[in-house]
Design an enzyme around this catalytic site. Structure first.
Site, PDB file in Angstrom:
ATOM      1  N   ASP A   1      39.449  42.366  33.739  1.00 58.98           N
ATOM      2  CA  ASP A   1      40.055  41.028  33.140  1.00 58.98           C
ATOM      3  C   ASP A   1      41.440  41.320  33.486  1.00 58.98           C
ATOM      4  OD1 ASP A   1      39.923  38.972  31.240  1.00 58.98           O
ATOM      5  OD2 ASP A   1      41.339  40.140  30.171  1.00 58.98           O
ATOM      6  N   ARG A   2      42.020  42.020  33.936  1.00 60.89           N
ATOM      7  CA  ARG A   2      43.226  42.242  34.691  1.00 60.89           C
ATOM      8  C   ARG A   2      43.290  41.448  35.798  1.00 60.89           C
ATOM      9  NH1 ARG A   2      46.761  42.649  30.268  1.00 60.89           N
ATOM     10  NH2 ARG A   2      45.816  44.379  28.875  1.00 60.89           N
TER      11      ARG A   2
ATOM     12  N   LEU B   1      42.811  33.435  26.984  1.00 61.95           N
ATOM     13  CA  LEU B   1      43.327  32.371  27.630  1.00 61.95           C
ATOM     14  C   LEU B   1      43.727  32.702  28.951  1.00 61.95           C
ATOM     15  CD1 LEU B   1      45.756  30.894  24.804  1.00 61.95           C
ATOM     16  CD2 LEU B   1      43.311  30.201  25.620  1.00 61.95           C
ATOM     17  N   ARG B   2      43.402  34.023  29.459  1.00 61.78           N
ATOM     18  CA  ARG B   2      43.876  34.206  30.862  1.00 61.78           C
ATOM     19  C   ARG B   2      42.996  33.176  31.957  1.00 61.78           C
ATOM     20  NH1 ARG B   2      43.639  39.800  29.072  1.00 61.78           N
ATOM     21  NH2 ARG B   2      45.689  40.791  29.005  1.00 61.78           N
ATOM     22  N   GLY B   3      41.963  32.923  31.688  1.00 64.18           N
ATOM     23  CA  GLY B   3      41.022  32.244  32.477  1.00 64.18           C
ATOM     24  C   GLY B   3      41.795  30.620  32.545  1.00 64.18           C
TER      25      GLY B   3
END
Length: 454
Positions: free
Chosen positions: A311-312, A392-394
């Site tokens: 995910d990073r 919300l990274r996407g």
């Protein structure tokens, strides 16, 4: 005279009479040559000694500055010298000396001895991987790229070829952490203290660095540790920076990242989350900025990557084996040309490399001016929401990648096709895995994009 410098004397020929035999001379010459090594720099001179006995010849020897000619100890070894005195004259002619500093030796290393890098412009195919890498160079805040694919598809070669295209950045001169003289968030503690004292910070322009993180690296080498040399020589506790310090404001590349040890994965997670690396070692507490572009590559058949680390990565690129026979032949021929004459091969792609460098430079200048319409932002978030993307990274990465692509194309307004190009790479690895689902996750993102954007 500086103790660190070496004053090297060479006896070109020493003719006198003594009890040494020729075989012993040759043995001594062989021994001394091995002790001196190939890196010793010698200055020519000559010694002429006359004596009533038969002459013998001592081959060329080298002496360091902390020993003197005629001593029984030479180059750290005990040597037996003739006890009887020479009766005659000794004439020393044209003895030259040279002082060689450490910096001069480092600067004297020719670039020709460096390992040649395959040109980025010569990579055939793999457009998705190359685009993700270029977008991260244009906007490092995208968060890096994870490259997964079959073995032998040029993942490592493509990443390492990016070195020639990296732009220059301004750093504080003499700082081990590549501190930015204009950004307090990218300054080390020492530089911050100098700014508080209102000192003038000398700065230099340097290329963005790419640091390789080997799988067998220790945690101390990655994070940093106590400087043992200073502790022994000066009696003070000092910090020796690690790979994370060297990679600050640069690129950290991990080949076969899915095989990385868990304790190193935890270190990368901490640094990637906060942008800082904190080291607690032997009574020393040290923090320094560690903002880098994280690039990883691996083969999915060798193991999956931990979800926390996956995910990073801002973007995810899938690389497949080229099936077209003509393209495969072209790749083989290009590689054979590079192996035969790397210098000529790199020169043949020099113009294309310079063109790519200029595109990246212009895109980085144009990026702050690029705007994205509010309606497009809403649709990007709608796609993420309907795909059940956690966090919300996407959303953030999709917006940044679309703006970077628009800047690369020379526009200051993001279009829908920019979003369509980058959103599969930004969301593919963030979807929840369904073991019964046979369709590729990237295709799911594309279908949802067309459904929302129409």
């Amino acid at each position: 005279m500086d103790k660190r410098s070496s004053v090297l004397y060479l006896c070109n020929s020493l003719h006198c009479k003594g009890s040494f035999g020729s075989s012993r001379n040759r043995a001594m010459s062989t021994t001394m040559s091995g002790m001196l090594g190939a890196s010793a720099a010698l200055s020519m001179g000559s010694f002429n000694v006359s004596s009533p006995d038969r002459p013998f010849h001592i081959p060329a020897l080298a002496f360091r500055s902390d020993y003197f000619l005629g001593s029984r100890r030479m180059l750290g070894c005990r040597m037996r010298l003739p006890k009887r005195r020479f009766q005659g004259t000794v004439a020393v002619n044209s003895v030259a000396s040279e002082v060689i500093s450490t910096d001069q030796v480092k600067k004297g290393v020719s670039k020709k001895t460096q390992r040649p890098v395959y040109p980025f412009a010569a990579i055939v195919g793999q457009d998705e991987m190359k685009l993700c890498l270029l977008l991260n160079v244009i906007d490092p805040k995208i968060g890096g790229v994870m490259i997964m694919g079959d073995r032998g598809t040029g993942k490592s070669t493509t990443v390492r070829s990016l070195v020639d295209l990296l732009p220059e950045i301004r750093v504080v001169a003499g700082d081990s952490f590549n501190s930015d003289p204009d950004d307090p968030e990218s300054m080390s503690e020492d530089v911050r203290q100098r700014v508080e004292r209102e000192e003038q910070l000398p700065s230099v322009m340097t290329k963005i660095t790419m640091v390789d993180l080997p799988l067998g690296a220790t945690e101390d080498r990655v994070c940093g540790t106590i400087d043992i040399e200073k502790a022994l020589t000066e009696g003070v506790k000092a910090f020796e920076p690690g790979l994370l310090a060297k990679a600050n404001r640069g690129i950290l590349y991990v080949d076969e990242v899915n095989l990385l040890d868990d304790h190193l994965v935890d270190v990368l997670l901490d640094a990637a989350a906060s942008g800082w690396n904190t080291v607690e070692r032997e009574g020393i507490s040290m923090s320094h900025p560690a903002r880098f572009i994280l690039i990883g590559s691996g083969n999915p058949e060798e193991g999956e990557l931990r979800p926390q680390l996956l995910d990073r990565f801002g973007m995810h690129a899938q690389v497949g084996t080229v099936r077209d026979a003509e393209l495969r032949v072209k790749i083989v021929e290009e590689r054979a040309k590079f192996d035969r004459d790397p210098k000529a091969f790199r020169e043949s792609y020099m113009q294309e490399q310079l063109k790519l460098q200029n595109q990246i430079f212009e895109a980085r200048k144009r990026l702050p001016k690029v705007q994205i319409d509010h309606s497009i932002r809403v649709k990007i978030s709608q796609v993420c929401s309907e795909l059940n993307v956690d966090g919300l990274r996407g959303d953030i990465v999709s917006n940044r990648a679309a703006k970077a692509l628009a800047a690369l194309k020379g526009r200051e307004e993001v279009a829908a096709e920019d979003v369509m190009t980058v959103i599969p790479n930004c969301l593919r690895h963030r979807l929840r895995k369904d073991p019964l689902e046979s369709i590729d996750s990237g295709l799911l993102v594309v279908e949802k994009f067309y459904e929302v954007f129409g």
